[in-house]
Design a protein around this motif. Structure first.
Motif, mmCIF file in Angstrom:
data_model
loop_
_atom_site.group_PDB
_atom_site.id
_atom_site.type_symbol
_atom_site.label_atom_id
_atom_site.label_comp_id
_atom_site.label_asym_id
_atom_site.label_seq_id
_atom_site.Cartn_x
_atom_site.Cartn_y
_atom_site.Cartn_z
ATOM 1 N N ALA A 2 -14.303 -1.469 -13.037
ATOM 2 C CA ALA A 2 -14.926 -0.332 -12.161
ATOM 3 C C ALA A 2 -14.985 0.898 -12.675
ATOM 4 O O ALA A 2 -16.035 1.701 -12.850
ATOM 5 C CB ALA A 2 -14.213 -0.103 -10.697
ATOM 6 N N HIS A 12 -13.816 3.151 2.071
ATOM 7 C CA HIS A 12 -13.671 4.014 3.349
ATOM 8 C C HIS A 12 -12.573 3.676 4.094
ATOM 9 O O HIS A 12 -12.422 2.303 4.206
ATOM 10 C CB HIS A 12 -14.883 4.248 4.221
ATOM 11 C CG HIS A 12 -14.512 5.242 5.289
ATOM 12 N ND1 HIS A 12 -14.570 6.643 4.980
ATOM 13 C CD2 HIS A 12 -14.259 5.256 6.612
ATOM 14 C CE1 HIS A 12 -14.378 7.194 5.972
ATOM 15 N NE2 HIS A 12 -14.231 6.295 7.048
ATOM 16 N N LEU A 51 2.731 1.847 -3.242
ATOM 17 C CA LEU A 51 1.952 2.533 -4.585
ATOM 18 C C LEU A 51 1.436 3.495 -4.151
ATOM 19 O O LEU A 51 1.083 4.466 -5.181
ATOM 20 C CB LEU A 51 0.387 1.520 -4.310
ATOM 21 C CG LEU A 51 0.613 0.271 -5.258
ATOM 22 C CD1 LEU A 51 -0.701 -0.346 -4.917
ATOM 23 C CD2 LEU A 51 0.734 0.733 -6.694
ATOM 24 N N LEU A 87 -6.903 9.026 -9.679
ATOM 25 C CA LEU A 87 -6.601 9.060 -11.196
ATOM 26 C C LEU A 87 -8.089 8.524 -11.910
ATOM 27 O O LEU A 87 -8.126 8.664 -13.095
ATOM 28 C CB LEU A 87 -5.652 7.466 -11.227
ATOM 29 C CG LEU A 87 -5.335 6.928 -12.566
ATOM 30 C CD1 LEU A 87 -4.669 7.861 -13.425
ATOM 31 C CD2 LEU A 87 -4.522 5.748 -12.266
ATOM 32 N N LEU A 138 -19.570 -3.274 0.172
ATOM 33 C CA LEU A 138 -18.032 -3.450 0.878
ATOM 34 C C LEU A 138 -18.199 -4.268 1.679
ATOM 35 O O LEU A 138 -19.243 -4.747 2.253
ATOM 36 C CB LEU A 138 -17.779 -2.050 1.463
ATOM 37 C CG LEU A 138 -17.832 -0.751 0.583
ATOM 38 C CD1 LEU A 138 -17.686 0.525 1.444
ATOM 39 C CD2 LEU A 138 -16.730 -0.852 -0.446
ATOM 40 N N HIS A 142 0.922 -1.166 0.001
ATOM 41 C CA HIS A 142 -0.162 0.055 0.047
ATOM 42 C C HIS A 142 0.875 1.199 -0.013
ATOM 43 O O HIS A 142 0.867 2.407 -0.874
ATOM 44 C CB HIS A 142 -0.788 -0.216 1.446
ATOM 45 C CG HIS A 142 -2.027 1.058 1.488
ATOM 46 N ND1 HIS A 142 -3.132 0.990 0.701
ATOM 47 C CD2 HIS A 142 -2.108 2.184 1.835
ATOM 48 C CE1 HIS A 142 -3.908 1.873 0.999
ATOM 49 N NE2 HIS A 142 -3.192 2.691 1.717
ATOM 50 N N GLN A 151 -6.938 3.210 -3.713
ATOM 51 C CA GLN A 151 -5.974 4.102 -3.860
ATOM 52 C C GLN A 151 -5.692 4.937 -5.170
ATOM 53 O O GLN A 151 -4.909 5.784 -5.220
ATOM 54 C CB GLN A 151 -4.708 3.230 -3.817
ATOM 55 C CG GLN A 151 -4.106 2.872 -2.286
ATOM 56 C CD GLN A 151 -2.648 2.267 -2.208
ATOM 57 O OE1 GLN A 151 -2.646 1.092 -2.685
ATOM 58 N NE2 GLN A 151 -1.852 2.881 -1.843
HETATM 59 C C1 HEM Z 1 -14.394 4.463 -10.687
HETATM 60 C C2 HEM Z 1 -13.325 3.250 -10.809
HETATM 61 C C3 HEM Z 1 -12.959 2.759 -9.292
HETATM 62 C C4 HEM Z 1 -13.893 2.478 -8.239
HETATM 63 C C5 HEM Z 1 -15.245 3.069 -8.118
HETATM 64 C C6 HEM Z 1 -13.104 1.952 -7.122
HETATM 65 C C7 HEM Z 1 -13.510 1.493 -5.746
HETATM 66 C C8 HEM Z 1 -12.659 0.657 -5.041
HETATM 67 C C9 HEM Z 1 -13.272 0.171 -3.693
HETATM 68 C C10 HEM Z 1 -14.868 0.434 -3.411
HETATM 69 C C11 HEM Z 1 -12.222 -0.263 -3.283
HETATM 70 C C12 HEM Z 1 -12.486 -1.016 -1.819
HETATM 71 C C13 HEM Z 1 -12.503 -0.168 -0.749
HETATM 72 C C14 HEM Z 1 -12.777 -0.542 0.405
HETATM 73 O O1 HEM Z 1 -12.817 -1.742 0.764
HETATM 74 O O2 HEM Z 1 -13.060 0.337 1.425
HETATM 75 C C15 HEM Z 1 -11.108 -0.156 -3.871
HETATM 76 C C16 HEM Z 1 -10.006 -0.746 -3.424
HETATM 77 C C17 HEM Z 1 -8.738 -0.579 -4.525
HETATM 78 N N1 HEM Z 1 -8.761 0.039 -5.745
HETATM 79 FE FE1 HEM Z 1 -10.018 1.005 -6.903
HETATM 80 N N2 HEM Z 1 -11.816 1.816 -7.587
HETATM 81 C C18 HEM Z 1 -11.750 2.322 -8.848
HETATM 82 C C19 HEM Z 1 -10.754 2.483 -9.662
HETATM 83 C C20 HEM Z 1 -9.632 1.695 -9.567
HETATM 84 C C21 HEM Z 1 -8.310 1.739 -10.346
HETATM 85 C C22 HEM Z 1 -8.439 2.538 -11.763
HETATM 86 C C23 HEM Z 1 -7.159 1.442 -9.724
HETATM 87 C C24 HEM Z 1 -5.841 1.009 -10.176
HETATM 88 C C25 HEM Z 1 -5.354 1.718 -11.188
HETATM 89 C C26 HEM Z 1 -7.727 1.058 -8.464
HETATM 90 C C27 HEM Z 1 -6.972 0.567 -7.492
HETATM 91 C C28 HEM Z 1 -7.347 0.071 -6.104
HETATM 92 C C29 HEM Z 1 -6.616 -0.464 -5.072
HETATM 93 C C30 HEM Z 1 -5.016 -0.796 -5.254
HETATM 94 C C31 HEM Z 1 -7.388 -0.931 -4.139
HETATM 95 C C32 HEM Z 1 -6.986 -1.481 -2.743
HETATM 96 C C33 HEM Z 1 -6.477 -0.730 -1.702
HETATM 97 C C34 HEM Z 1 -6.218 -1.418 -0.544
HETATM 98 O O3 HEM Z 1 -6.921 -2.287 -0.084
HETATM 99 O O4 HEM Z 1 -5.087 -1.104 -0.119
HETATM 100 N N3 HEM Z 1 -9.072 1.313 -8.455
HETATM 101 N N4 HEM Z 1 -11.625 0.404 -5.083
#
Ligand code: HEM
Length: 581
Positions: free
Chosen positions: A394, A523, A219, A533, A455, A216, A529
């Motif tokens: 997503a 949240h 990144l 972007l 979630l 984390h 992360q």
């Molecule tokens: C509109 C687009 C996106 C939405 C709605 C979205 C939404 C989310 C959600 C709901 C989570 C889990 C959050 C939680 O459990 O509290 C998450 C985690 C994550 N997302 Fe996205 N995401 C999007 C695009 C992206 C993109 C394009 C990337 C990478 C380039 C990305 C990378 C990540 C990563 C690395 C995590 C894990 C964070 C962690 O657990 O440390 N997401 N995202």
């Protein structure tokens, strides 16, 4: 510039007060539920303390998700003296029966109950329609309608699942999550990586503990820099996408039903441009060959997503024997991996050849990671796969839904068009921050159609929620989509009204509640992360599309499909009509 409806603010403020009362009641010790409803709140929340972090853009402010709510922390600190035991949480008997039956089978884990839940939804007709599949993530509502706001699904070995949807309950889960929260998800991907491929880590979405924290942290900087660093590339890919739309329209200006795949191609190109700092040719105007690298990745991503859906939303038989869905998952993930490994090797060679590397400013995301001693090459591979499978999908669904909401709300589309035209001809990462109506439209679209509608967390500590004592280790599913559709938090909740997100549209207190009611990026420490972007990509491509076309959709309502990643449940044959100069 934009004026706000204070009428809706007043009504939300009233609702906010009611909800405050419910926070207080939840965290108090009462033996009688009947008297609890009449009691006054213990704590009056201070609206200033609860004000969300705000992002100022001239005289307009679009509120951002607060990292934590002080008001909610105050409530949490009131330790309950008495609470109702876990066993008292109501839940469906049919699932209890199923769990008894399955407990004779030597398999399973907590996730089984989640899998069984989705399986049972598909078999709804056997359960008197109580559990019938509603066609989208709103099916959870049926449980809440029957059992109340906290529902327990019985797991075979005590690995029960608790369903929640209210923001005040969700906030209690987040307060209890600590610095290394655990999210249970995608066992099939976990198995593919840890057992089938024998990798050391399961990837950033699935990792836990200190290993997750390390990844984390690594990144954080490259992802934070990426919106400005890669703006020009994302800009030019978005221009290509607009040209592609123009060229695939029929005589009625409609794009083919497979248009979602076109958005996905744009998104994969942007994602890999950030990861590799090169364009692979997904948005080639002449189309895509199946044997090319981008063609193979596209097929792999679509195939893998479908296979993961099948594995996760059925009985987890693949944990013990190979099933068609499992074989398909392995095949498609292997394909993506074999294509991407070539590019990672090239990046490694390139880095070795680069002499006097003084700054990491111009490096790609994966080059940045490869330079870090404690990040393995296999970690870089899993990160890329996660970005393509989860992140890109997503983002694709967010663009699809935003186009749909704008197409069916011409007034909003027109207002957004005016805002776009008021900007300099060449957009930049900076000018994009000065487009509050665009930001409000994105927020509103993700409220109505969140790409990740549920979630989840494994509770790190015992928590008292709705006066039930829920033990540490319980698997909690939070149906955020349902909260964001409730009138208590959003007036005219089912309507697309971007203006509701402007500062002053509601009281700060109500705004705070709204932020917990709509959490498209999650949240806390495990939240997305790449939020900035993703928002930049979506905002930029929508601006370019609207500048060139008026968007229409003539085929009724599009709901979200029932999946971990909620996709539009209908073909996206939008009509893109050239604007008259
Ligand atoms: C509109 C687009 C996106 C939405 C709605 C979205 C939404 C989310 C959600 C709901 C989570 C889990 C959050 C939680 O459990 O509290 C998450 C985690 C994550 N997302 Fe996205 N995401 C999007 C695009 C992206 C993109 C394009 C990337 C990478 C380039 C990305 C990378 C990540 C990563 C690395 C995590 C894990 C964070 C962690 O657990 O440390 N997401 N995202």
């Amino acid at each position: 510039m934009w004026k706000l409806s204070l009428k809706s603010g007043a009504s939300l403020a009233k609702n906010a007060k009611l909800i405050c009362a419910s926070y207080a009641v939840d965290s108090r010790t009462t033996s009688s539920t009947a008297t609890a409803e009449k009691e006054t709140p213990l704590i009056e929340l201070d609206p200033i303390a609860t004000s969300p972090v705000a992002q100022s853009t001239d005289n307009l402010v679009v509120s951002k998700m607060p990292r934590s709510s002080k008001a909610l922390e105050v409530v949490a600190s009131k330790a309950p003296e008495r609470s109702s035991p876990f066993g008292n949480i109501p839940g469906p008997h049919s699932l209890r029966l199923i769990s008894l039956f399955w407990s004779h089978v030597p398999l399973l884990s907590t996730e089984f109950t989640g899998g069984a839940l989705f399986q049972v939804m598909n078999l709804g007709k056997f359960f008197g329609n109580l559990l019938s599949w509603g066609g989208n993530a709103k099916f959870f509502q049926k449980f809440f309608d029957v059992y109340g706001p906290v529902v327990r699904l019985h797991g075979p070995f005590g690995g029960d699942v608790v369903l929640l949807s209210r923001p005040e309950h969700a906030s209690l889960v987040f307060q209890n999550e600590g610095t290394q929260p655990v999210r249970a998800c995608l066992d099939s991907v976990d198995k593919y990586r840890l057992q089938h491929r024998r990798l050391s880590h399961a990837g950033p979405f699935l990792m836990t503990g200190p290993e997750w924290e390390k990844m984390h942290h690594s990144l954080e900087k490259p992802l934070r820099m990426s919106p400005t660093q890669h703006f020009a590339t994302i800009d030019s890919i978005s221009d290509q996408f607009v040209e592609r739309i123009s060229s695939i329209r029929n005589l009625q200006d409609e794009v083919p039903k497979s248009f979602k795949n076109e958005i996905l191609k744009w998104c994969l190109e942007c994602t890999l441009a950030v990861a590799l700092k090169r364009k692979l040719g997904f948005v080639d105007p002449t189309g895509l060959s199946h044997t090319s690298d981008p063609g193979r990745i596209l097929e792999g991503v679509n195939g893998a997503i479908e296979a993961i859906r099948k594995c996760e939303y059925g009985f987890h038989v693949w944990k013990f024997m190979s099933t068609p869905a499992w074989s398909s998952l392995v095949k498609h993930c292997d394909t993506i991996d074999s294509v991407l490994s070539k590019y990672v090797e090239r990046a490694q060679t390139g880095l070795r050849e680069k002499k006097d590397l003084k700054s990491t400013q111009d490096l790609s995301l994966i080059e940045n990671l490869l330079l870090q001693d404690d990040i393995l090459v296999e970690d870089v591979m899993t990160l890329m796969l996660d970005m393509l499978l989860i992140g890109a999908n997503a983002t694709t669904h967010s663009v699809a839904f935003l186009l749909y909401h704008l197409a069916t709300a011409p007034r909003c589309q027109n207002l957004l068009y005016k805002e776009i035209m008021s900007q300099p001809n060449e957009l930049t990462a900076e000018t994009m921050k000065n487009m509050p109506y665009l930001q409000a439209c994105m927020k509103e679209s993700m409220r109505l159609s969140p790409p990740i509608p549920i979630l989840n967390r494994i509770l790190a500590k015992d928590a008292v929620i709705h006066r039930y004592l829920i033990p540490k280790g319980t698997y909690v599913l939070i149906a955020v989509h349902l909260a964001s559709l409730r009138e208590e938090y959003f007036e005219d909740a089912k309507k697309f009204k971007p203006e509701r997100w402007f500062a002053g549209a509601v009281t700060p207190l109500a705004q705070n509640l709204q932020n917990f009611a709509s959490m498209p990026f999650g949240h806390g420490p495990k939240s997305c992360q790449a939020r900035e972007l993703a928002e930049l990509q979506i905002g930029l491509v929508i601006s370019k599309v609207l500048k060139r076309f008026v968007v229409e959709y003539n085929y009724g309502t599009i709901e979200s499909s029932n999946a971990l990643l909620a996709a539009p449940a209908k073909p996206l044959n939008f009509r893109f009509v050239d604007r008259v100069a």
